[in-house]
Motif scaffolding. Structure first.
Motif, PDB file in Angstrom:
ATOM      1  N   ALA A 105       0.822  -1.201   0.000  1.00 11.14           N
ATOM      2  CA  ALA A 105       0.000   0.000   0.000  1.00 11.14           C
ATOM      3  C   ALA A 105       0.863   1.260   0.000  1.00 11.14           C
ATOM      4  O   ALA A 105       0.547   2.232  -0.659  1.00 11.14           O
ATOM      5  CB  ALA A 105      -0.929  -0.001   1.206  1.00 11.14           C
ATOM      6  N   VAL A 106       1.969   1.237   0.743  1.00 10.70           N
ATOM      7  CA  VAL A 106       2.820   2.412   0.845  1.00 10.70           C
ATOM      8  C   VAL A 106       3.713   2.557  -0.370  1.00 10.70           C
ATOM      9  O   VAL A 106       3.846   3.624  -0.946  1.00 10.70           O
ATOM     10  CB  VAL A 106       3.666   2.351   2.132  1.00 10.70           C
ATOM     11  N   TYR A 107       4.339   1.446  -0.806  1.00 10.83           N
ATOM     12  CA  TYR A 107       5.334   1.515  -1.856  1.00 10.83           C
ATOM     13  C   TYR A 107       4.837   1.074  -3.219  1.00 10.83           C
ATOM     14  O   TYR A 107       5.594   1.070  -4.160  1.00 10.83           O
ATOM     15  CB  TYR A 107       6.549   0.665  -1.475  1.00 10.83           C
ATOM     16  N   GLY A 108       3.579   0.685  -3.326  1.00  8.13           N
ATOM     17  CA  GLY A 108       3.082   0.137  -4.577  1.00  8.13           C
ATOM     18  C   GLY A 108       2.630   1.189  -5.563  1.00  8.13           C
ATOM     19  O   GLY A 108       1.690   0.979  -6.303  1.00  8.13           O
ATOM     20  N   HIS A 118       8.588  -6.008  -6.919  1.00  8.26           N
ATOM     21  CA  HIS A 118       9.642  -5.223  -6.297  1.00  8.26           C
ATOM     22  C   HIS A 118       9.437  -3.750  -6.617  1.00  8.26           C
ATOM     23  O   HIS A 118       8.901  -3.382  -7.651  1.00  8.26           O
ATOM     24  CB  HIS A 118      11.022  -5.652  -6.800  1.00  8.26           C
ATOM     25  N   ASP A 119       9.901  -2.908  -5.755  1.00  6.04           N
ATOM     26  CA  ASP A 119       9.804  -1.471  -5.916  1.00  6.04           C
ATOM     27  C   ASP A 119      11.018  -0.984  -6.713  1.00  6.04           C
ATOM     28  O   ASP A 119      12.154  -1.107  -6.259  1.00  6.04           O
ATOM     29  CB  ASP A 119       9.755  -0.847  -4.526  1.00  6.04           C
ATOM     30  N   LEU A 120      10.783  -0.450  -7.897  1.00  6.53           N
ATOM     31  CA  LEU A 120      11.894  -0.005  -8.752  1.00  6.53           C
ATOM     32  C   LEU A 120      12.691   1.132  -8.130  1.00  6.53           C
ATOM     33  O   LEU A 120      13.913   1.184  -8.274  1.00  6.53           O
ATOM     34  CB  LEU A 120      11.360   0.419 -10.123  1.00  6.53           C
ATOM     35  N   ARG A 121      12.017   2.020  -7.431  1.00 10.88           N
ATOM     36  CA  ARG A 121      12.746   3.133  -6.810  1.00 10.88           C
ATOM     37  C   ARG A 121      13.749   2.592  -5.790  1.00 10.88           C
ATOM     38  O   ARG A 121      14.892   3.047  -5.726  1.00 10.88           O
ATOM     39  CB  ARG A 121      11.766   4.097  -6.152  1.00 10.88           C
ATOM     40  N   ALA A 122      13.348   1.626  -4.990  1.00 12.31           N
ATOM     41  CA  ALA A 122      14.254   1.035  -3.996  1.00 12.31           C
ATOM     42  C   ALA A 122      15.394   0.290  -4.691  1.00 12.31           C
ATOM     43  O   ALA A 122      16.537   0.321  -4.231  1.00 12.31           O
ATOM     44  CB  ALA A 122      13.488   0.092  -3.078  1.00 12.31           C
ATOM     45  N   ALA A 123      15.091  -0.379  -5.808  1.00  9.03           N
ATOM     46  CA  ALA A 123      16.136  -1.092  -6.548  1.00  9.03           C
ATOM     47  C   ALA A 123      17.175  -0.118  -7.086  1.00  9.03           C
ATOM     48  O   ALA A 123      18.386  -0.360  -6.987  1.00  9.03           O
ATOM     49  CB  ALA A 123      15.514  -1.899  -7.692  1.00  9.03           C
ATOM     50  N   TRP A 124      16.709   1.003  -7.650  1.00  4.52           N
ATOM     51  CA  TRP A 124      17.651   1.999  -8.152  1.00  4.52           C
ATOM     52  C   TRP A 124      18.428   2.661  -7.007  1.00  4.52           C
ATOM     53  O   TRP A 124      19.628   2.951  -7.141  1.00  4.52           O
ATOM     54  CB  TRP A 124      16.929   3.058  -8.989  1.00  4.52           C
ATOM     55  N   ALA A 125      17.791   2.883  -5.883  1.00  3.59           N
ATOM     56  CA  ALA A 125      18.485   3.476  -4.732  1.00  3.59           C
ATOM     57  C   ALA A 125      19.581   2.531  -4.226  1.00  3.59           C
ATOM     58  O   ALA A 125      20.682   2.983  -3.883  1.00  3.59           O
ATOM     59  CB  ALA A 125      17.492   3.790  -3.617  1.00  3.59           C
ATOM     60  N   GLY A 126      19.290   1.234  -4.195  1.00  7.69           N
ATOM     61  CA  GLY A 126      20.305   0.259  -3.792  1.00  7.69           C
ATOM     62  C   GLY A 126      21.477   0.250  -4.745  1.00  7.69           C
ATOM     63  O   GLY A 126      22.645   0.182  -4.333  1.00  7.69           O
ATOM     64  N   LEU A 151      18.699  -3.391 -14.305  1.00  6.41           N
ATOM     65  CA  LEU A 151      17.686  -2.439 -13.827  1.00  6.41           C
ATOM     66  C   LEU A 151      17.063  -1.642 -14.969  1.00  6.41           C
ATOM     67  O   LEU A 151      15.862  -1.370 -14.955  1.00  6.41           O
ATOM     68  CB  LEU A 151      18.290  -1.495 -12.790  1.00  6.41           C
ATOM     69  N   VAL A 152      17.873  -1.267 -15.948  1.00  7.91           N
ATOM     70  CA  VAL A 152      17.328  -0.555 -17.110  1.00  7.91           C
ATOM     71  C   VAL A 152      16.338  -1.456 -17.846  1.00  7.91           C
ATOM     72  O   VAL A 152      15.238  -1.024 -18.210  1.00  7.91           O
ATOM     73  CB  VAL A 152      18.458  -0.075 -18.048  1.00  7.91           C
ATOM     74  N   ALA A 153      16.697  -2.719 -18.039  1.00  5.92           N
ATOM     75  CA  ALA A 153      15.793  -3.661 -18.710  1.00  5.92           C
ATOM     76  C   ALA A 153      14.499  -3.819 -17.922  1.00  5.92           C
ATOM     77  O   ALA A 153      13.408  -3.851 -18.488  1.00  5.92           O
ATOM     78  CB  ALA A 153      16.481  -5.007 -18.900  1.00  5.92           C
TER      79      ALA A 153
END
Length: 143
Positions: A70-73, A82-90, A128-130
């Motif tokens: 609900a918060v990150y979706g 998976h949350d793309l923003r979190a993946a890019w931040a990692g 991540l780009v893919a």
């Protein structure tokens, strides 16, 4: 659900225990309640006996969305849940750390010839780009 007096099968008992598992995971049941109900589910003979054990638990379709979803979706929510923003931040955090380590080694040795961080962050960036492009093609808004 079939009529309460009909006999339940092993698969029906397993499904009831799965609902009880979720009730425990969600915090709807205490461990003692779960253990009691799960033991009774394994010995239940009819659909009615199974229905009693899960009557006060929401059906899977009635369950609210998990808080993380609900918060990150939002619009950055990508493939495979998976949350793309979190993946890019990692990725960015890792890139900063390995480039900093590399720069310290360059300053210490004076050798700039081998930029090894590209092997750490490069393939990850390509993946991540893919994934981001795939999320856009699936029509997820805002990605």
């Amino acid at each position: 659900m079939p009529e309460p007096h009909l006999r339940a099968a092993d698969a029906d008992r397993a499904a009831a225990v799965t609902r009880l598992d979720q009730g425990l995971t969600d915090g709807r049941l205490t461990l003692a309640e779960y253990e009691d109900r799960a033991a009774r589910a394994h010995t239940a003979r009819t659909y009615g006996e199974l229905a009693e054990l899960t009557a006060d638990l929401p059906r899977p379709a009635d369950r609210p969305r998990p808080v993380a979803r609900a918060v990150y979706g939002g619009p950055w929510h990508g493939a495979w849940g998976h949350d793309l923003r979190a993946a890019w931040a990692g990725w960015a955090t890792t890139a900063v750390v390995v480039v900093a380590v590399w720069l310290v080694s360059v300053v210490a040795t004076g050798d700039l010839r081998y930029p090894w961080p590209v092997w750490v962050v490069g393939p990850w960036a390509v993946a991540l780009v893919a994934r981001t492009i795939g999320a856009r093609r699936r029509g997820q808004p805002g990605t």
